[in-house]
Design an enzyme around this catalytic site. Structure first.
Site, PDB file in Angstrom:
ATOM      1  NE  ARG A   1      29.410 -56.434 -13.038  1.00  0.00           N
ATOM      2  CZ  ARG A   1      30.729 -56.293 -12.858  1.00  0.00           C
ATOM      3  NH1 ARG A   1      31.203 -55.181 -12.328  1.00  0.00           N
ATOM      4  NH2 ARG A   1      31.553 -57.257 -13.202  1.00  0.00           N
TER       5      ARG A   1
ATOM      6  CE1 TYR B   1      10.725 -45.018  -0.645  1.00  0.00           C
ATOM      7  CE2 TYR B   1      13.027 -45.580  -0.929  1.00  0.00           C
ATOM      8  CZ  TYR B   1      11.693 -45.920  -1.025  1.00  0.00           C
ATOM      9  OH  TYR B   1      11.336 -47.158  -1.481  1.00  0.00           O
TER      10      TYR B   1
ATOM     11  CG  ASP C   1      16.095 -38.606  -3.287  1.00  0.00           C
ATOM     12  OD1 ASP C   1      15.514 -38.172  -4.301  1.00  0.00           O
ATOM     13  OD2 ASP C   1      15.884 -39.743  -2.832  1.00  0.00           O
TER      14      ASP C   1
ATOM     15  CE  LYS D   1       9.488 -43.436  -6.625  1.00  0.00           C
ATOM     16  NZ  LYS D   1       9.517 -44.870  -6.595  1.00  0.00           N
TER      17      LYS D   1
HETATM   18  C1  LIG Z   1      12.334 -39.726  -2.743  1.00  0.00           C
HETATM   19  C2  LIG Z   1      12.681 -41.125  -3.139  1.00  0.00           C
HETATM   20  N1  LIG Z   1      13.962 -41.473  -3.276  1.00  0.00           N
HETATM   21  C3  LIG Z   1      14.315 -42.732  -3.626  1.00  0.00           C
HETATM   22  C4  LIG Z   1      13.380 -43.710  -3.837  1.00  0.00           C
HETATM   23  C5  LIG Z   1      13.822 -45.096  -4.200  1.00  0.00           C
HETATM   24  O1  LIG Z   1      13.705 -45.287  -5.572  1.00  0.00           O
HETATM   25  P1  LIG Z   1      13.570 -46.718  -6.288  1.00  0.00           P
HETATM   26  O2  LIG Z   1      12.285 -47.316  -5.854  1.00  0.00           O
HETATM   27  O3  LIG Z   1      13.661 -46.379  -7.739  1.00  0.00           O
HETATM   28  O4  LIG Z   1      14.736 -47.539  -5.823  1.00  0.00           O
HETATM   29  C6  LIG Z   1      12.031 -43.396  -3.723  1.00  0.00           C
HETATM   30  C7  LIG Z   1      11.003 -44.422  -3.964  1.00  0.00           C
HETATM   31  O5  LIG Z   1       9.845 -44.252  -3.697  1.00  0.00           O
HETATM   32  C8  LIG Z   1      11.671 -42.071  -3.359  1.00  0.00           C
HETATM   33  O6  LIG Z   1      10.379 -41.706  -3.210  1.00  0.00           O
END
Ligand SMILES: Cc1ncc(COP(=O)(O)O)c(C=O)c1O
Length: 390
Positions: free
Chosen positions: A58, A111, A183, A208
């Protein structure tokens, strides 16, 4: 080997060569939850060291350390931290860099999970959030307050591929004493390196493009050693720990990131241009097309425009749904960034949100389809889209 001389495309393959034995070309999987340490002083030191790779998984694990070295290198940061999902990374960052009474500036278009975390969860702990239009740099300046500790950006943003001027907003945030997180999931480090434009922390849903094969969930944080350690302090207590096997799988996926992204970029740009002229398409959202409001900024801060695009079918929610269903190649599935094409209808995910202006700002447009363009042959993808749109 000193890999400082190499391009990030080469670093993806060689930045982690100091493995456990120094000779394994492909690293082993350290599928161990804990690590024996006999000496009490060494034990105490390991326990207090952020991300220590051989104390308790962890806290850290050799497979984490390996993928973190590569991530730090390719994003141009001092350190990185991996987590069990993108939301794990985003939540740890949001909680670590705020406290009760603090204020966050974020984007209207972001998101949906990030938005819900900020609006519904952080608010419960006394953190206020102001959401602004990411294309309006002045709106960021106007939103800053003396207690703003964090500006949370996402560019390109999900699902309408909005673009934030990273250099300009970082300057505004820093002048007000706030940190900037970005992000950069949709861009990937191949197309965009936010730290080069003044950001303090880069976040990824490594689920992704970094993983790239729709077979794992993971998240990542990259920044200075001090900031990553600060976020780790919260992260290791929240417990969104990446499993060693998934860390290994992530590293394996990242080996081919550069070649995959090159193909995603090419395919998506050509499809966006094609759909922009299509009589059955009302509007295309892709930063690579000149009509996109963020095109000029994207050209300044991105090397390629990425593999994700959205488009409005000229018709109703049901018409768009039929188009998605008729596609033979793209799976009708959420997520993005895998080698195979995926299509999603954002409005289908939020049936409770009506078609108000706010819903539109968030990308909940009834006939909108979001296409994660895979690395299939371009001609096949174009023919499939044309057939489905007929
Ligand atoms: C731009 C973006 N940030 C964060 C996330 C969240 O990621 P996770 O599903 O791996 O938790 C997503 C998920 O689709 C996303 O498209």
């Amino acid at each position: 080997m000193d890999s400082h001389d190499f391009d990030l495309e080469t670093d993806l393959l060689h930045a982690d060569r100091e493995g456990a034995t120094g000779s394994d070309v492909t690293p082993p999987i350290y599928q161990s939850s804990t690590f024996a340490i006999d000496d009490p002083q060494a034990m105490a030191l390991a326990a207090a060291t952020p991300g220590h790779p051989a104390f308790y998984t962890r806290h850290g694990n050799p497979n984490h350390a390996q993928v973190e070295r590569v991530l730090a290198k390719i994003e141009g940061g001092e350190a990185a931290m991996v987590s069990a999902s993108g939301m794990g990374a985003i939540a740890a960052t949001a909680f670590a860099l705020t406290k009760s009474g603090a204020h966050v500036v974020a984007q209207t278009m972001t998101y949906a999970g990030t938005r819900a975390l900020l609006a519904a969860q952080l608010a419960r702990f006394g953190v206020e959030v102001t959401f602004v239009d990411q294309h309006d740099t002045e709106a960021f300046a106007a939103a800053m307050r003396p207690n703003t500790t964090l500006v949370m950006l996402e560019t390109p943003s999900n699902p309408l591929l909005g673009i934030t001027d990273l250099a300009a907003v970082a300057k505004i945030a820093h002048a007000a004493g706030a940190l900037v997180s970005v992000d950069s999931t949709i861009a990937t480090p191949i197309n965009q390196r936010p730290l080069d434009f003044g950001a303090d922390v880069v976040l990824h849903s490594a689920t992704k493009y970094l993983g790239g094969h729709s077979d794992l969930l993971a998240g990542a944080v990259v920044g200075s050693r001090e900031l990553v350690a600060r976020i780790w302090e919260t992260h290791h207590l929240l417990g969104a720990t990446l499993g060693p096997f998934d860390a290994w799988l992530l590293l394996r996926g990242m080996r081919t990131l550069a070649v995959r992204v090159e193909r995603h970029n090419e395919n998506a740009l050509r499809i966006a241009e094609h759909l922009s002229k299509h009589p059955r398409v009302r509007r295309v959202y892709y930063p690579g097309v000149t009509s996109h409001p963020g095109h000029d900024v994207a050209k300044r801060q991105m090397r390629g425009f990425g593999g994700l695009l959205s488009f409005e079918v000229d018709g109703s929610f049901d018409d768009a749904h039929r188009v998605a269903q008729r596609l033979r190649l793209a799976h009708g599935a959420v997520s993005l960034g895998g080698v195979e094409s995926l299509i999603a209808q954002p409005a289908a995910m939020w049936p409770e949100v009506n078609a108000s202006e706010r819903a539109r700002e968030m990308g909940v447009i009834p006939s909108l389809l979001r296409l994660s363009v895979g690395i299939e042959r371009l001609d096949d993808l174009l023919a499939d889209l044309d057939r489905a749109l007929q």
